[in-house]
Scaffold this active site. Structure first.
Site, mmCIF file in Angstrom:
data_model
loop_
_atom_site.group_PDB
_atom_site.id
_atom_site.type_symbol
_atom_site.label_atom_id
_atom_site.label_comp_id
_atom_site.label_asym_id
_atom_site.label_seq_id
_atom_site.Cartn_x
_atom_site.Cartn_y
_atom_site.Cartn_z
ATOM 1 N N HIS A 98 -14.621 -24.214 -37.375
ATOM 2 C CA HIS A 98 -13.515 -23.950 -38.430
ATOM 3 C C HIS A 98 -12.112 -24.318 -37.726
ATOM 4 O O HIS A 98 -11.888 -24.124 -36.732
ATOM 5 C CB HIS A 98 -13.229 -22.528 -39.084
ATOM 6 C CG HIS A 98 -14.495 -21.977 -39.391
ATOM 7 N ND1 HIS A 98 -15.317 -21.297 -38.593
ATOM 8 C CD2 HIS A 98 -14.873 -21.582 -40.810
ATOM 9 C CE1 HIS A 98 -16.214 -20.722 -39.608
ATOM 10 N NE2 HIS A 98 -15.978 -20.964 -40.689
ATOM 11 N N ASP A 101 -10.584 -21.505 -36.099
ATOM 12 C CA ASP A 101 -11.093 -21.172 -34.717
ATOM 13 C C ASP A 101 -10.380 -21.779 -33.544
ATOM 14 O O ASP A 101 -10.484 -21.209 -32.378
ATOM 15 C CB ASP A 101 -12.558 -21.783 -34.428
ATOM 16 C CG ASP A 101 -13.287 -21.130 -35.796
ATOM 17 O OD1 ASP A 101 -13.134 -20.158 -36.375
ATOM 18 O OD2 ASP A 101 -14.323 -21.866 -35.886
HETATM 19 C C1 XLS Z 1 -20.126 -16.348 -42.781
HETATM 20 C C2 XLS Z 1 -20.783 -17.772 -43.052
HETATM 21 C C3 XLS Z 1 -19.598 -18.707 -42.051
HETATM 22 C C4 XLS Z 1 -20.191 -20.132 -42.146
HETATM 23 C C5 XLS Z 1 -19.085 -20.910 -41.631
HETATM 24 O O1 XLS Z 1 -20.786 -15.204 -43.458
HETATM 25 O O2 XLS Z 1 -22.013 -17.694 -42.165
HETATM 26 O O3 XLS Z 1 -19.618 -18.317 -40.813
HETATM 27 O O4 XLS Z 1 -21.165 -20.450 -41.583
HETATM 28 O O5 XLS Z 1 -17.921 -20.937 -42.486
#
Ligand code: XLS
Ligand code: NI
Ligand code: NI
Length: 432
Positions: A98, A101
């Site tokens: 993301h 991150d």
């Molecule tokens: C959260 C989600 C997140 C997505 C990406 O529960 O799994 O990590 O995979 O935003």
């Protein structure tokens, strides 16, 4: 190399190794049904859980100490250096991230954006050096307090605008890095209470937001798949992307069923009251299967605990559905999984991924053996054989009156046949 993983060797396939730093089942070059294991599994490391998450839980904060924790671009570069060190050690082909991150949030939208472009240029150089590829990019539209009431579904149009502007930048950097997919997980696209929520309006906002994202991605020539990640709740009490069936209905509503597929997470399937294989089989049946997040929940706590997979039978049934769907095309196996908060050491991060990759390799091999054996599929075909006969085929083109007359004239009195569930379960267990 940074010093973070000092003393940890490059992980290779060595089933006889007398230490933990080897793959015992995952041999990336091994051939299976005409493809290598690496091509079948398409493993990806999730940047957020491995490098951004600090070990907090609802009752306590940070447990991990990492040299890259901090909010400067120097920290972001150290984080990237360490992440790519880990990718070299593990040798997995992909990673996912993301925006939040990888770069510290700036004081303004423009500053956040400039930082995102700067760090992803740095990623580009490192991807070239290491050969690591981007499975998918995504925007974090849920952590910052501005998103507390949602992003696309926010009651404030300015927040919709901020989120839309952010997605544009995230699609741009995903495209720049050759990302094979772009994911949208609606982390706060849902509601806490109906007392303050206009569900009809919020759903329409989400539909238009998704259309705009698809329009933009195609306009700039992004060839990858655009994926929605269903989840029924957490963080909001009720999320609009509840499960695969709900997402499909939503896509149909906004004319996007041929444009958008799903990224299915094992833990989210469980939260929705389904099995992982149910969600995979349904997505395949609806023509929207895209990619997977292979992280499990704790079955007792009933929460999205994002643990690395460690059950071969579960993973095997999931990959059975993936193989039946024709395997991954743009998708892959992302470990959207985090360490337990007591697993403090660099080696824990490596061992978690080794274990997960070995479990997936075992599961994939079992799934391929089940498929190649053919008895499961033969039993399923036999169960529906009547529908392939002339009578079965004609029935669906008929109508109630004709069918009614036929049943009477033939004096039809159908007898039930065994579903043979135990026999099929026994057959599956031979491969595990
Ligand atoms: C959260 C989600 C997140 C997505 C990406 O529960 O799994 O990590 O995979 O935003
Ligand atoms: Ni999740
Ligand atoms: Ni996920």
């Amino acid at each position: 190399m940074t010093s973070f993983f000092d003393g940890i060797p490059k992980i290779t396939y060595d089933p006889q190794a007398d230490h933990g730093f080897a793959y015992r089942s995952y041999n990336p070059d091994e051939m299976l049904m005409g493809k290598t294991m690496s091509e079948h599994l398409r493993f990806a490391v999730a940047y957020w859980h491995s490098f951004a998450w600090a070990g907090g839980d609802p009752f306590g904060g940070q447990t991990f100490e990492r040299p890259w924790f901090g909010d400067t671009m120097d920290h972001a570069r150290t984080k990237a250096d360490t992440a790519f060190d880990m990718f070299k050690i593990l040798g997995q082909p992909y990673f996912c991230f993301h925006d939040a991150d990888v770069r510290p949030e700036g004081a303004t939208f423009a500053e956040s954006t400039a930082r995102l472009h700067e760090i992803t240029d740095y990623f580009g150089e490192k991807m070239e050096q290491t050969g690591t590829k981007l499975l998918w990019g995504t925007a974090n539209l849920f952590s910052n307090r501005r998103y507390m009431s949602g992003a696309a579904t926010n009651p404030d149009p300015d927040i919709f605008a901020y989120a839309a502007a952010t997605v544009k930048e995230c699609i741009d950097v995903t495209h720049k890095l050759g990302g094979e997919n772009y994911v949208l997980w609606g982390g706060r696209e849902g509601y806490e209470t109906l007392l303050n929520t206009d569900m009809k309006r919020e759903r329409e906002q989400a539909g238009r937001f998704l259309q705009m994202s698809v329009e933009y991605a195609r306009k700039i020539g992004f060839k990858g798949a655009i994926l929605i990640e269903p989840k029924p709740q957490e963080p909001t009490k009720h999320q609009y992307d509840y499960d695969v069936a709900t997402v499909y209905g939503f896509l149909k509503d906004y004319g996007l069923e041929n444009e958008v597929k799903v990224n299915i997470e094992q833990g989210h399937a469980i939260l929705a009251g389904h099995s992982f294989e149910h969600e995979l089989a349904l997505a395949s049946a609806l023509g929207i299967f895209g990619s997977i997040d292979m992280n499990r929940n704790d079955y007792q706590s009933g929460w999205d605990t994002d643990q690395f997979p460690n059950s071969v039978p579960e993973v095997a049934l999931a990959y059975y559905e993936v193989l039946k769907a024709g395997g991954f095309s743009t998708g892959g196996t992302n470990f959207d999984a985090k360490l337990r908060r007591q697993s403090l050491d660099p080696q824990d991060l490596i061992l978690a991924h080794i274990g997960a990759m070995d479990v997936c390799a075992k599961g994939m091999k079992a799934a391929a053996a089940m498929l190649e054996d053919g008895r499961l599929e033969a039993a399923r075909d036999a169960r529906y054989a009547g529908w392939d006969s002339a009578r079965g085929l004609g029935l669906l083109d008929s109508n109630l009156e004709t069918i009614n007359a036929q049943v009477k004239s033939k004096n039809l009195n159908p007898q039930p046949a065994s579903g043979r569930q135990e026999m099929l379960e026994n057959l599956v267990n031979r491969y595990l």
